[in-house]
Design a protein around this motif. Structure first.
Motif, PDB file in Angstrom:
ATOM      1  N   VAL A 155      -6.401 -11.973  11.858  1.00  0.00           N
ATOM      2  CA  VAL A 155      -6.083 -10.587  12.176  1.00  0.00           C
ATOM      3  C   VAL A 155      -5.499  -9.906  10.944  1.00  0.00           C
ATOM      4  N   GLU A 156      -5.674  -8.592  10.872  1.00  0.00           N
ATOM      5  CA  GLU A 156      -5.038  -7.778   9.838  1.00  0.00           C
ATOM      6  C   GLU A 156      -3.966  -6.916  10.487  1.00  0.00           C
ATOM      7  N   THR A 157      -2.826  -6.781   9.815  1.00  0.00           N
ATOM      8  CA  THR A 157      -1.740  -5.954  10.329  1.00  0.00           C
ATOM      9  C   THR A 157      -0.982  -5.348   9.155  1.00  0.00           C
ATOM     10  N   THR A 158      -0.378  -4.207   9.394  1.00  0.00           N
ATOM     11  CA  THR A 158       0.422  -3.532   8.369  1.00  0.00           C
ATOM     12  C   THR A 158       1.851  -3.422   8.862  1.00  0.00           C
ATOM     13  N   GLN A 159       2.797  -3.790   8.007  1.00  0.00           N
ATOM     14  CA  GLN A 159       4.199  -3.832   8.410  1.00  0.00           C
ATOM     15  C   GLN A 159       5.059  -3.427   7.222  1.00  0.00           C
ATOM     16  N   ASP A 160       6.154  -2.689   7.518  1.00  0.00           N
ATOM     17  CA  ASP A 160       7.085  -2.299   6.463  1.00  0.00           C
ATOM     18  C   ASP A 160       7.950  -3.488   6.061  1.00  0.00           C
ATOM     19  N   VAL A 161       8.070  -3.685   4.742  1.00  0.00           N
ATOM     20  CA  VAL A 161       8.873  -4.789   4.204  1.00  0.00           C
ATOM     21  C   VAL A 161       9.789  -4.217   3.137  1.00  0.00           C
ATOM     22  N   ASN A 162      11.061  -4.577   3.177  1.00  0.00           N
ATOM     23  CA  ASN A 162      12.001  -4.135   2.158  1.00  0.00           C
ATOM     24  C   ASN A 162      11.679  -4.812   0.834  1.00  0.00           C
ATOM     25  N   ILE A 206       0.819  -1.215   0.000  1.00  0.00           N
ATOM     26  CA  ILE A 206       0.000   0.000   0.000  1.00  0.00           C
ATOM     27  C   ILE A 206       0.851   1.263   0.000  1.00  0.00           C
ATOM     28  N   GLY A 207       2.157   1.118  -0.281  1.00  0.00           N
ATOM     29  CA  GLY A 207       3.033   2.285  -0.256  1.00  0.00           C
ATOM     30  C   GLY A 207       3.745   2.493  -1.573  1.00  0.00           C
ATOM     31  N   GLY A 208       4.948   3.095  -1.507  1.00  0.00           N
ATOM     32  CA  GLY A 208       5.718   3.432  -2.694  1.00  0.00           C
ATOM     33  C   GLY A 208       6.453   2.238  -3.258  1.00  0.00           C
ATOM     34  N   GLU A 209       7.438   2.564  -4.101  1.00  0.00           N
ATOM     35  CA  GLU A 209       8.150   1.520  -4.821  1.00  0.00           C
ATOM     36  C   GLU A 209       9.658   1.552  -4.569  1.00  0.00           C
ATOM     37  N   LEU A 242      10.471  -8.759  -0.202  1.00  0.00           N
ATOM     38  CA  LEU A 242       9.040  -8.907  -0.467  1.00  0.00           C
ATOM     39  C   LEU A 242       8.696 -10.267  -1.062  1.00  0.00           C
ATOM     40  N   SER A 243       9.621 -10.842  -1.843  1.00  0.00           N
ATOM     41  CA  SER A 243       9.338 -12.145  -2.466  1.00  0.00           C
ATOM     42  C   SER A 243       9.285 -13.277  -1.458  1.00  0.00           C
ATOM     43  N   GLY A 253      12.804   1.293  -1.353  1.00  0.00           N
ATOM     44  CA  GLY A 253      13.121   1.083   0.050  1.00  0.00           C
ATOM     45  C   GLY A 253      12.092   0.209   0.731  1.00  0.00           C
ATOM     46  N   ASP A 254      11.796   0.513   1.996  1.00  0.00           N
ATOM     47  CA  ASP A 254      10.779  -0.210   2.750  1.00  0.00           C
ATOM     48  C   ASP A 254       9.409   0.314   2.374  1.00  0.00           C
ATOM     49  N   ILE A 255       8.497  -0.586   2.078  1.00  0.00           N
ATOM     50  CA  ILE A 255       7.132  -0.206   1.718  1.00  0.00           C
ATOM     51  C   ILE A 255       6.161  -0.857   2.699  1.00  0.00           C
TER      52      ILE A 255
END
Length: 364
Positions: free
Chosen positions: A115-122, A90-93, A126-127, A95-97
């Protein structure tokens, strides 16, 4: 693995949470009202209090929560396996998104839940995350909705995740942070309104006085039927005082008041005539004395309201608080002088016996 769905945590509000919401609303309402009222009535301490109150409250709130935050920091989080149901970036393209995960969490000794959670992933990692993949998660024991995926689990948990086969948890077992709900919102708004009302009530006298002082002449003109006045006449002077909410700029007010002071005597002359919002004063000329006198009934009273309005609006006195008209013949010719005062200073204009402006002295 067979999963037994658990019930979501309770979502009702504790009395402490409601009290905290009421206090927060009260502080916000009091602070806003103090800023507005303090600005209107030029009360510097009240205005400064409106600025400092939320800062002090925020500091106290932070200090009061320090023990709880310390306990949370010392508490050992629970570790469990979870299966990724869905994921969406749900973020940019670069670094960490931020990625929104929907997980089925399967603790060892508690019922499973969704549960739903949002977390930054490099982007590089991501793969490693894909639907139906098993990951290791951690969460506080009292807040299971605050799930975080462990990026580098211990070898033991990494082996368990690699070999585990987990089933999905039904949507009915989804958990989330307790909603604020109507009760909390009502308490918050109630506190805000009460805080604002408390400041307004405490300083209502200053606000009313401010409104009376800054009310334009046209708004203060009373009707003839509502006029009430106090008249005092002596051989040397006379005064007429109007009641609250009335003005001598009202149509016909000055003619009636001057008539009540001269008592119909055609020969009664004046040395000065002073008019304020609700006060008329006439100093009469001594009988038989040679003095710069004039007939007070011959003044152009129908022009006074326009002269006051022009002085209030064109001479640079911002938000004028009071005015007065002084009429005399001390310089030989009749002069009608309108003086206005306010935060921007004092200004005046002079008019002749017909009410025509002959000189202006703007505020400096």
């Amino acid at each position: 693995m067979t999963i037994t769905p658990g019930a979501p945590p309770p979502t009702h509000h504790t009395p402490l949470a409601l009290a905290r919401g009421f206090l927060t609303g009260g502080v916000a309402g009091t602070s806003l009202a103090a800023l507005v009222v303090g600005g209107i009535i030029a009360n510097v301490p009240l205005f400064v209090a409106g600025l400092l109150l939320p800062m002090v409250y925020g500091l106290l709130f932070f200090l009061a929560g320090a023990p709880r935050r310390a306990r949370e920091a010392d508490a050992v989080p629970r570790t469990a396996l979870a299966v990724i149901e869905t994921l969406k970036a749900i973020g940019g393209e670069s670094g960490d998104i931020p990625v929104r995960f929907e997980l089925s969490v399967v603790p060892d000794d508690e019922p499973a839940y969704r549960v739903e959670t949002t977390q930054d992933v490099n982007l590089v990692d991501l793969s490693d995350y894909r639907p139906r993949g098993v990951v290791v998660v951690q969460y506080p024991s009292d807040r299971p909705w605050r799930v975080r995926i462990v990026k580098r689990p211990t070898p033991e948990w990494e082996d368990r995740a690699a070999s585990a086969r987990l089933d999905s948890v039904p949507e009915a077992a989804k958990v989330a942070a307790p909603p604020e709900g109507c009760a909390f919102a009502f308490i918050l708004v109630l506190g805000l309104l009460l805080g604002a009302a408390a400041v307004t009530v405490l300083f209502r006298g200053d606000l009313l006085n401010r409104d009376d002082a800054t009310k334009p002449p046209s708004a203060a003109r009373p009707t003839v039927s509502s006029t009430s006045a106090t008249t005092v006449v002596s051989s040397a002077s006379g005064t007429v005082t109007l009641g609250p909410g009335q003005s001598f700029l009202g149509k016909g007010e000055l003619d009636r008041a001057v008539g009540s002071l001269t008592r119909g005597e055609d020969t009664r002359q004046a040395l000065t005539v002073v008019v304020q919002e609700r006060l008329l004063s006439i100093v009469f000329a001594p009988t038989g004395a040679r003095s710069p006198e004039f007939d007070p009934r011959a003044l152009p009273y129908d022009r006074f309201a326009a002269l006051v309005e022009e002085a209030r609006t064109t001479l640079g006195v911002h938000s004028p608080t009071n005015w007065q008209i002084i009429t005399d013949r001390l310089t030989g010719s009749l002069v009608i002088r309108v003086v206005v005062n306010g935060p921007g200073g004092t200004a005046s204009l002079d008019a002749d016996g017909q009410g025509n402006v002959v000189r202006r002295l703007p505020a400096r």
